[in-house]
Design a protein around this motif. Structure first.
Motif, PDB file in Angstrom:
ATOM      1  N   GLU A 236       0.821  -1.200   0.000  1.00 44.08           N
ATOM      2  CA  GLU A 236       0.000   0.000   0.000  1.00 44.08           C
ATOM      3  C   GLU A 236       0.861   1.258   0.000  1.00 44.08           C
ATOM      4  O   GLU A 236       0.552   2.245  -0.677  1.00 44.08           O
ATOM      5  N   LEU A 237       1.946   1.236   0.755  1.00 45.77           N
ATOM      6  CA  LEU A 237       2.841   2.384   0.813  1.00 45.77           C
ATOM      7  C   LEU A 237       3.579   2.597  -0.505  1.00 45.77           C
ATOM      8  O   LEU A 237       3.840   3.736  -0.895  1.00 45.77           O
ATOM      9  N   ALA A 238       3.894   1.510  -1.193  1.00 40.81           N
ATOM     10  CA  ALA A 238       4.736   1.588  -2.385  1.00 40.81           C
ATOM     11  C   ALA A 238       3.962   1.780  -3.677  1.00 40.81           C
ATOM     12  O   ALA A 238       4.551   2.135  -4.701  1.00 40.81           O
ATOM     13  N   THR A 239       2.659   1.554  -3.659  1.00 35.56           N
ATOM     14  CA  THR A 239       1.862   1.578  -4.889  1.00 35.56           C
ATOM     15  C   THR A 239       1.159   2.917  -5.065  1.00 35.56           C
ATOM     16  O   THR A 239       0.388   3.337  -4.204  1.00 35.56           O
ATOM     17  N   PRO A 240       1.390   3.603  -6.188  1.00 39.72           N
ATOM     18  CA  PRO A 240       0.677   4.865  -6.435  1.00 39.72           C
ATOM     19  C   PRO A 240      -0.830   4.639  -6.542  1.00 39.72           C
ATOM     20  O   PRO A 240      -1.287   3.618  -7.056  1.00 39.72           O
ATOM     21  N   ALA A 243      -5.072   8.250  -3.503  1.00 34.64           N
ATOM     22  CA  ALA A 243      -4.715   8.783  -2.187  1.00 34.64           C
ATOM     23  C   ALA A 243      -3.207   8.840  -1.977  1.00 34.64           C
ATOM     24  O   ALA A 243      -2.724   9.546  -1.095  1.00 34.64           O
ATOM     25  N   ASN A 244      -2.469   8.099  -2.774  1.00 27.33           N
ATOM     26  CA  ASN A 244      -1.022   7.977  -2.614  1.00 27.33           C
ATOM     27  C   ASN A 244      -0.342   8.417  -3.903  1.00 27.33           C
ATOM     28  O   ASN A 244       0.367   7.666  -4.541  1.00 27.33           O
ATOM     29  N   ARG A 245      -0.575   9.667  -4.266  1.00 31.45           N
ATOM     30  CA  ARG A 245      -0.134  10.168  -5.561  1.00 31.45           C
ATOM     31  C   ARG A 245       1.384  10.344  -5.610  1.00 31.45           C
ATOM     32  O   ARG A 245       2.031  10.585  -4.574  1.00 31.45           O
ATOM     33  N   THR A 252       6.029   8.464  -3.329  1.00 37.17           N
ATOM     34  CA  THR A 252       4.607   8.754  -3.296  1.00 37.17           C
ATOM     35  C   THR A 252       4.306   9.447  -1.961  1.00 37.17           C
ATOM     36  O   THR A 252       5.157   9.506  -1.077  1.00 37.17           O
ATOM     37  N   ARG A 253       3.098   9.940  -1.815  1.00 38.83           N
ATOM     38  CA  ARG A 253       2.759  10.749  -0.651  1.00 38.83           C
ATOM     39  C   ARG A 253       2.965  10.020   0.666  1.00 38.83           C
ATOM     40  O   ARG A 253       3.396  10.609   1.664  1.00 38.83           O
ATOM     41  N   TYR A 254       2.655   8.722   0.708  1.00 41.33           N
ATOM     42  CA  TYR A 254       2.760   7.973   1.961  1.00 41.33           C
ATOM     43  C   TYR A 254       4.205   7.781   2.419  1.00 41.33           C
ATOM     44  O   TYR A 254       4.435   7.372   3.560  1.00 41.33           O
ATOM     45  N   LEU A 255       5.170   8.033   1.541  1.00 42.44           N
ATOM     46  CA  LEU A 255       6.569   7.763   1.865  1.00 42.44           C
ATOM     47  C   LEU A 255       7.329   9.006   2.319  1.00 42.44           C
ATOM     48  O   LEU A 255       8.537   8.934   2.542  1.00 42.44           O
ATOM     49  N   VAL A 256       6.633  10.138   2.468  1.00 42.37           N
ATOM     50  CA  VAL A 256       7.327  11.369   2.834  1.00 42.37           C
ATOM     51  C   VAL A 256       6.714  11.961   4.098  1.00 42.37           C
ATOM     52  O   VAL A 256       5.595  11.636   4.485  1.00 42.37           O
ATOM     53  N   THR A 457       2.984  17.457 -10.164  1.00 46.06           N
ATOM     54  CA  THR A 457       2.045  18.343  -9.484  1.00 46.06           C
ATOM     55  C   THR A 457       0.711  17.621  -9.316  1.00 46.06           C
ATOM     56  O   THR A 457       0.472  16.562  -9.902  1.00 46.06           O
ATOM     57  N   ARG A 458      -0.174  18.188  -8.521  1.00 44.94           N
ATOM     58  CA  ARG A 458      -1.509  17.620  -8.346  1.00 44.94           C
ATOM     59  C   ARG A 458      -2.257  17.549  -9.673  1.00 44.94           C
ATOM     60  O   ARG A 458      -3.092  16.670  -9.884  1.00 44.94           O
ATOM     61  N   GLU A 459      -1.952  18.498 -10.556  1.00 46.10           N
ATOM     62  CA  GLU A 459      -2.650  18.550 -11.834  1.00 46.10           C
ATOM     63  C   GLU A 459      -2.043  17.618 -12.876  1.00 46.10           C
ATOM     64  O   GLU A 459      -2.546  17.517 -13.993  1.00 46.10           O
TER      65      GLU A 459
END
Length: 520
Positions: A236-240, A243-245, A252-256, A457-459
């Motif tokens: 889950e942490l490693a997969t984009p 929610a984990n962009r 990805t977001r969960y790793l920072v 970016t988010r976009e």
């Protein structure tokens, strides 16, 4: 050594405290950074098991960790802030210190301040010192446009030893002009270099980062002060995902580090003589056995971009001062803003990332919360509590600032020990003498990719960033793709980019790279 034999000026940690709130808490109070720090400081005073009023009155030094909204020149605090943060907190707890310090930027700040003020106490220049830090980032973002938004502006009289931002070597206009506008992109360059050095594929490395951090989520889930107390699997942490962009490859977001926090922490230091005078029970005392503060070469002055040997030297020297090895540590808290900050220390000390002792006591910056520069104050508070519960054990705290630029390490135990100075100054002189590769601002010609990242970016906009070496002379340079050049980005996202040939050309706006097949 018994406590009776101790020099009365020996520094001891006698009180710790933490405070936090989440936006969805039933009792959410919209507290400011000052209020969160004051709540943590009040808890630290109570944690001494002595008279908190008498202890507060004895505080002669307060030191505040700088908030994120006061860490970059010109940045505005959305809800306002105190112009004398340390004294704002002191006034709320009934302390009137002779000295007030506002520390420089960096996650090394909490451990550095503990070491510095412990030495000050040992030298007889202080008796009781209170250290604290806090962030109300989540509240500030949530309420910045609210009609009834609070005003956190405060003016407090009194001297302030403002040490400035301390950003030398951490931020530069040249780097931001080439897309390095946040810490994820900077650390991603180091992470990519490590992956290439290990010869791992993107998938293998991503899963390794997930496996490193999955146990952190379990610790965070059990911590009442955690900002994101959710257990997640390595996959889950490693997969984009939505929610984990992706942020900056390979992150990805969960790793920072998670900066959406409302957290404060405080640590109370005093001399053995003061602890006895104020009636602090012996079972509350925790000693700083080892410590070190070192600065790595600036990012582009490092021979090897995949590691920070100075950070490892700091960890090793703290252990040496304590007279123990890594195998004698019971608890670790390795600064975890990004996976590389943890794996760098594990690589250097020979610690298995899956070590059953665990690598965090809080849950780490991505899950407990990245409380700005103050995260490690929470780690110290947790370590002190654990050492009290495990008399004679040793706890390690490693605190990072910049892109693994500044590293402070501390070793804690209830076992009595007199103050031991470290040799950080001598070791720093050796580090400063290390060779550095030539680095050019303007680069033209054929080159080879040394490391790289692609930011998102988010976009969905992407920017490709490379650190390369010119084929002619080997000088290092920084470059990004030209606007609209997706071919250059493809070069960084397909196969192994490190070691690939590229062409670089300098412009007034900076260096731009391309593949040989599409020279600019």
């Amino acid at each position: 050594m018994t406590t009776r034999e101790l020099d009365p000026r020996t520094p001891v940690l006698v009180g710790v405290g933490q405070a936090s709130e989440r936006l969805d808490d039933p009792g959410y109070r919209r507290r400011s950074a000052v209020e969160l720090a004051a709540a943590a400081a009040t808890e630290a005073l109570t944690d001494t098991a002595s008279d908190p009023v008498a202890v507060a009155a004895a505080v002669d030094t307060v030191a505040g960790v700088r908030q994120i909204e006061n860490s970059i020149p010109g940045v505005r605090a959305p809800l306002g802030r105190s112009d004398n943060y340390p004294r704002s907190v002191a006034s709320r707890i009934g302390a009137s210190p002779a000295r007030a310090i506002l520390e420089v930027v960096g996650g090394q700040s909490p451990q550095h301040l503990v070491t510095e003020l412990a030495a000050t106490i040992a030298a007889g220049r202080s008796e009781v010192a209170l250290l604290f830090g806090s962030e109300a980032i989540s509240t500030a973002r949530h309420l910045r446009t609210a009609v009834d938004r609070p005003d956190f502006t405060e003016h407090v009289d009194g001297d302030l030893e403002d040490r400035g931002f301390g950003l030398r070597g951490i931020l530069s206009r040249h780097q931001t002009d080439h897309g390095l506008v946040g810490m994820p992109s900077r650390f991603a360059l180091v992470e990519t270099a490590r992956r290439a050095r290990l010869g791992q594929t993107r998938g293998e490395y991503a899963l390794g980062m997930g496996r490193l951090f999955a146990p952190f989520t379990e610790v965070a889930a059990a911590n009442p002060h955690a900002a994101a107390p959710t257990v997640r699997t390595a996959e889950e942490l490693a997969t984009p995902s939505a929610a984990n962009r992706p942020l900056a490859d390979p992150y990805t977001r969960y790793l920072v580090a998670r900066d959406q926090v409302n957290q404060g922490a405080a640590v109370l230091l005093m001399s053995v003589a003061s602890a006895r005078r104020l009636g602090v029970p012996r079972e509350r005392w925790v000693f700083l056995h080892g410590h070190a503060d070192l600065r790595e070469r600036d990012l582009f002055e490092r021979v090897d971009l995949s590691a920070s040997p100075a950070s490892v030297l700091a960890a090793r020297h703290a252990l040496d001062v304590a007279g123990i090895g890594p195998d004698q540590i019971t608890t670790f808290d390795l600064y975890s803003c990004f996976p590389i900050a943890v794996s760098n220390i594990c690589d250097g000390l020979g610690i298995d990332p899956a070590d059953p002792r665990g690598l965090t006591v809080t849950g780490g910056l991505p899950f407990f919360g990245g409380a700005g520069n103050n995260y490690s104050m929470h780690a110290i508070a947790e370590t002190v509590q654990r050492m009290r519960a495990l008399p004679g054990a040793f706890g390690f705290v490693g605190a990072n600032g910049g892109t693994m630029t500044k590293y402070s390490a501390g070793i804690y135990s209830t076992t009595p020990v007199e103050w031991r100075p470290d040799r950080s100054g001598e070791i720093q002189a050796e580090i400063d003498a290390w060779p550095a590769p030539e680095h050019v601002v303007r680069a033209d010609g054929r080159a080879t990719i040394e490391t790289c990242t692609v930011t998102h970016t988010r976009e969905g906009a992407r920017t490709g960033i490379v650190v390369g070496r010119l084929d002619d002379g080997g000088a290092r340079f920084l470059a990004r793709n030209a606007d609209g050049d997706d071919t250059a980005i493809d070069l960084l996202t397909v196969g192994e980019p490190v070691g690939k040939p590229i062409h670089v050309r300098s412009f007034d706006c900076g260096n731009r790279f391309s593949s040989f097949r599409k020279q600019l």
